[in-house]
Design a protein around this motif. Structure first.
Motif, PDB file in Angstrom:
ATOM      1  N   ALA A 210      21.691  62.568 -48.042  1.00  0.00           N
ATOM      2  CA  ALA A 210      20.922  61.334 -48.319  1.00  0.00           C
ATOM      3  C   ALA A 210      20.534  60.720 -46.975  1.00  0.00           C
ATOM      4  N   GLN A 211      19.283  60.871 -46.637  1.00  0.00           N
ATOM      5  CA  GLN A 211      18.800  60.547 -45.299  1.00  0.00           C
ATOM      6  C   GLN A 211      18.913  59.056 -44.959  1.00  0.00           C
ATOM      7  N   VAL A 212      19.029  58.225 -45.998  1.00  0.00           N
ATOM      8  CA  VAL A 212      18.879  56.791 -45.808  1.00  0.00           C
ATOM      9  C   VAL A 212      19.851  56.173 -44.792  1.00  0.00           C
ATOM     10  N   MET A 213      21.057  56.728 -44.643  1.00  0.00           N
ATOM     11  CA  MET A 213      21.970  56.259 -43.589  1.00  0.00           C
ATOM     12  C   MET A 213      22.508  57.456 -42.814  1.00  0.00           C
ATOM     13  N   GLN A 214      22.656  57.293 -41.494  1.00  0.00           N
ATOM     14  CA  GLN A 214      23.249  58.371 -40.703  1.00  0.00           C
ATOM     15  C   GLN A 214      24.754  58.437 -41.009  1.00  0.00           C
ATOM     16  N   ALA A 215      25.262  59.626 -41.297  1.00  0.00           N
ATOM     17  CA  ALA A 215      26.669  59.756 -41.709  1.00  0.00           C
ATOM     18  C   ALA A 215      27.628  59.177 -40.664  1.00  0.00           C
ATOM     19  N   ARG A 216      27.351  59.446 -39.401  1.00  0.00           N
ATOM     20  CA  ARG A 216      28.285  58.973 -38.359  1.00  0.00           C
ATOM     21  C   ARG A 216      28.395  57.452 -38.333  1.00  0.00           C
ATOM     22  N   SER A 217      27.311  56.769 -38.678  1.00  0.00           N
ATOM     23  CA  SER A 217      27.367  55.305 -38.671  1.00  0.00           C
ATOM     24  C   SER A 217      28.308  54.809 -39.772  1.00  0.00           C
ATOM     25  N   ILE A 218      28.345  55.548 -40.879  1.00  0.00           N
ATOM     26  CA  ILE A 218      29.234  55.142 -41.979  1.00  0.00           C
ATOM     27  C   ILE A 218      30.696  55.411 -41.609  1.00  0.00           C
ATOM     28  N   GLU A 219      30.913  56.495 -40.865  1.00  0.00           N
ATOM     29  CA  GLU A 219      32.277  56.773 -40.391  1.00  0.00           C
ATOM     30  C   GLU A 219      32.805  55.592 -39.588  1.00  0.00           C
ATOM     31  N   VAL A 220      31.964  55.080 -38.685  1.00  0.00           N
ATOM     32  CA  VAL A 220      32.380  53.958 -37.834  1.00  0.00           C
ATOM     33  C   VAL A 220      32.566  52.700 -38.688  1.00  0.00           C
ATOM     34  N   ALA A 221      31.629  52.472 -39.613  1.00  0.00           N
ATOM     35  CA  ALA A 221      31.733  51.285 -40.472  1.00  0.00           C
ATOM     36  C   ALA A 221      33.028  51.328 -41.277  1.00  0.00           C
ATOM     37  N   LYS A 222      33.372  52.537 -41.745  1.00  0.00           N
ATOM     38  CA  LYS A 222      34.595  52.697 -42.537  1.00  0.00           C
ATOM     39  C   LYS A 222      35.837  52.436 -41.662  1.00  0.00           C
ATOM     40  N   ARG A 223      35.827  53.053 -40.467  1.00  0.00           N
ATOM     41  CA  ARG A 223      36.995  52.927 -39.585  1.00  0.00           C
ATOM     42  C   ARG A 223      37.286  51.460 -39.274  1.00  0.00           C
ATOM     43  N   PHE A 224      36.230  50.668 -39.046  1.00  0.00           N
ATOM     44  CA  PHE A 224      36.449  49.281 -38.635  1.00  0.00           C
ATOM     45  C   PHE A 224      36.154  48.276 -39.755  1.00  0.00           C
ATOM     46  N   ASN A 225      35.964  48.798 -40.949  1.00  0.00           N
ATOM     47  CA  ASN A 225      35.694  47.948 -42.114  1.00  0.00           C
ATOM     48  C   ASN A 225      34.557  46.942 -41.860  1.00  0.00           C
ATOM     49  N   ILE A 226      33.401  47.477 -41.529  1.00  0.00           N
ATOM     50  CA  ILE A 226      32.228  46.629 -41.297  1.00  0.00           C
ATOM     51  C   ILE A 226      31.284  46.774 -42.494  1.00  0.00           C
ATOM     52  N   PRO A 227      31.210  45.751 -43.337  1.00  0.00           N
ATOM     53  CA  PRO A 227      30.314  45.856 -44.499  1.00  0.00           C
ATOM     54  C   PRO A 227      28.861  45.950 -44.043  1.00  0.00           C
ATOM     55  N   ILE A 228      28.087  46.762 -44.759  1.00  0.00           N
ATOM     56  CA  ILE A 228      26.681  46.966 -44.386  1.00  0.00           C
ATOM     57  C   ILE A 228      25.793  46.583 -45.566  1.00  0.00           C
ATOM     58  N   HIS A 229      24.717  45.911 -45.262  1.00  0.00           N
ATOM     59  CA  HIS A 229      23.742  45.565 -46.305  1.00  0.00           C
ATOM     60  C   HIS A 229      22.465  46.366 -46.036  1.00  0.00           C
ATOM     61  N   VAL A 230      22.174  47.341 -46.905  1.00  0.00           N
ATOM     62  CA  VAL A 230      20.955  48.158 -46.749  1.00  0.00           C
ATOM     63  C   VAL A 230      19.865  47.528 -47.601  1.00  0.00           C
ATOM     64  N   ARG A 231      18.730  47.181 -46.996  1.00  0.00           N
ATOM     65  CA  ARG A 231      17.677  46.486 -47.740  1.00  0.00           C
ATOM     66  C   ARG A 231      16.297  46.792 -47.188  1.00  0.00           C
ATOM     67  N   SER A 232      15.283  46.306 -47.886  1.00  0.00           N
ATOM     68  CA  SER A 232      13.918  46.652 -47.497  1.00  0.00           C
ATOM     69  C   SER A 232      13.355  45.652 -46.488  1.00  0.00           C
ATOM     70  N   SER A 233      12.592  46.185 -45.531  1.00  0.00           N
ATOM     71  CA  SER A 233      11.945  45.277 -44.584  1.00  0.00           C
ATOM     72  C   SER A 233      10.639  44.756 -45.165  1.00  0.00           C
ATOM     73  N   PHE A 234      10.264  45.257 -46.350  1.00  0.00           N
ATOM     74  CA  PHE A 234       8.999  44.817 -46.961  1.00  0.00           C
ATOM     75  C   PHE A 234       9.203  43.796 -48.080  1.00  0.00           C
ATOM     76  N   SER A 235      10.463  43.517 -48.455  1.00  0.00           N
ATOM     77  CA  SER A 235      10.678  42.530 -49.518  1.00  0.00           C
ATOM     78  C   SER A 235      11.923  41.700 -49.210  1.00  0.00           C
ATOM     79  N   LYS A 236      12.090  40.637 -49.967  1.00  0.00           N
ATOM     80  CA  LYS A 236      13.226  39.722 -49.729  1.00  0.00           C
ATOM     81  C   LYS A 236      14.406  40.060 -50.649  1.00  0.00           C
ATOM     82  N   GLU A 237      14.205  41.048 -51.512  1.00  0.00           N
ATOM     83  CA  GLU A 237      15.235  41.371 -52.498  1.00  0.00           C
ATOM     84  C   GLU A 237      16.563  41.778 -51.865  1.00  0.00           C
TER      85      GLU A 237
END
Ligand code: ADP
Ligand code: ASP
Ligand code: MG
Length: 408
Positions: A210-237
């Motif tokens: 799933a190209q939408v997130m780089q796997a290594r970035s999720i590894e780091v987010a998991k290790r340090f428990n950094i919540p991530i919000h994936v959203r569109s730059s074209f809408s406010k949703e």
């Protein structure tokens, strides 16, 4: 007073042209007026990185990796400067930095370097001067000041690593879809947006294609428990939150489906069935720095066996060369390869406690006359290697079978 720090990352499609850069600048300013400290990571404009890569390959089939990093990192230097200019044009103060300038130190593994340390002093200083900080994604620098890149999609990693270094309150990833979907919405139009997904599931989906997130970035987010919000730059949703755990997950067996078309299969035929031969083959392949993914060895009835494995397609030639050499030494038969494969996977934490999922997957593929060439499983995923021509059909029918879609 505790400062609220927001890290935002804008992907290539979000800054593909001047109009988009201007609208991203306005969005950043809006965030700045709400939260006082904003650090933005930006990718190269549109397909710049691919274009730079193609230029190098027009000159040489084996360009030196150090020079590739010098080249490929330039895309982000352009976009971060343009974005800072766009913000200044709106009357707000901004300053752009390269990875080296903000102290992102990496090892020397060119083209897929690992971040070792970040000295965020310079960013902090710019924030205290009330500036919006724009950082070029995807890059760092070795201790000898040589420029490195962090692997394709690496701006996600820059954003997560900066969020950790700055102890940011939020890390937002802005892209061209409004969140993480049950499968690639470009392939399956019924794909449904997922509200929250765990690090483990996202890591599995990202690693499986799933190209939408780089796997290594999720590894780091998991290790340090950094919540991530994936959203569109074209809408406010609101988009998708990637978090540590989600109480509701227990009920869901399959959360998403991925497809990876970037691998190739190598088969060594008639390998003598003796202890140590597999070790010799894979030692040889690992020596040249190629990651072997899926491996299948057939049962031997004749004192000879076939061994098949997959490698990134970009490494196929290197891997073939090494495999042919070792096949000759161990007196194996022919070495054949297939570039037209795809790996289709189903992913979900609930799989641990729901039996029969694999059987349903295999039956669905069989019902559609799709031949399975290789199978691999992990605790929370099942993957099948199939012919690439059938991959869209496989994803669509599996998506339907596991009732992942919305009704449209
Ligand atoms: P960016 O340039 O913002 O980094 P990418 O092109 O790397 O964006 O990633 C976004 C793309 O990922 C989307 O356009 C979408 O087609 C694809 N994608 C693949 N799988 C998924 C998924 N499960 N959910 C959302 N998008 C996905
Ligand atoms: N520009 C880089 C790439 O295309 C990094 C990124 O976009 O995240 O891979
Ligand atoms: Mg990306």
């Amino acid at each position: 007073m505790e400062q609220y720090i927001l890290v935002q990352k804008y992907g290539g499609s979000s800054v593909a042209n001047i109009d988009r850069i201007k609208s991203v600048a306005k969005r950043i300013i809006e965030s700045k007026t709400k939260h006082n400290q904003v650090v933005v990571v930006v990718s190269a404009l549109g397909d710049t990185t691919d274009e730079l890569e193609q230029m190098a390959f027009q000159i040489s089939s084996k360009p030196p990796e150090r020079e590739m990093d010098m080249l490929m990192s330039t895309g982000e230097q352009i976009s971060c400067a343009l974005l800072a200019i766009a913000i200044e044009a709106e009357g707000y103060e901004a300053i752009s930095f390269t990875g080296a300038q903000v102290g992102i130190k990496t090892d020397k593994t060119y083209t897929k370097a690992r971040i070792q340390t970040i000295d965020a002093k310079r960013i902090r200083h710019a924030l205290t001067e009330d500036k919006i900080v724009i950082v070029a994604g995807y890059q760092g620098v070795t201790h000898n000041n040589d420029i490195t890149t962090l692997g394709r999609g690496g701006s996600d990693l820059t954003a997560v690593a900066l969020a950790k270094a700055l102890k940011a309150n939020v890390c937002e990833i802005y892209t061209d879809v409004d969140g993480i979907y049950t499968t690639d919405p470009r392939i399956v139009k019924e794909a449904k947006k997922i509200k929250t997904i765990t690090f483990d599931e996202m890591l599995e989906m990202a690693s499986l294609g799933a190209q939408v997130m780089q796997a290594r970035s999720i590894e780091v987010a998991k290790r340090f428990n950094i919540p991530i919000h994936v959203r569109s730059s074209f809408s406010k949703e609101e988009g998708t939150m990637i978090v540590k755990e989600n109480e509701k997950l227990e009920d869901i067996d399959v959360r998403g489906i991925t497809c990876n078309k970037s691998e190739a299969k190598i088969t060594v035929c008639a390998v003598p069935d003796q202890p140590g031969v597999a070790a010799r083959i894979f030692n040889e392949v690992s020596k040249i720095g190629v990651n072997v993914d899926l491996i299948v060895q057939n049962v031997s009835h004749t004192r000879h066996t076939d061994i098949s494995f997959t490698v990134p397609r970009t490494d196929l030639n290197k891997a073939l060369e090494a495999t042919k050499k070792i096949a000759e030494k161990i007196k194996a038969g022919e070495v054949v390869h297939d570039k037209n494969i795809a790996r289709v996977s189903i992913v979900g934490s609930g799989m641990r406690s729901h039996p029969g999922i694999a059987a349903r997957m295999f039956q669905t593929l069989a019902d559609n006359k799709i031949n399975i060439e290789m199978i691999s499983t992990s605790e929370i995923s099942i993957s099948c290697i199939i012919h690439q021509d059938s991959s869209d059909l496989a994803v669509k029918t599996l998506h339907k079978k596991f009732k992942l879609g919305r009704t449209i």
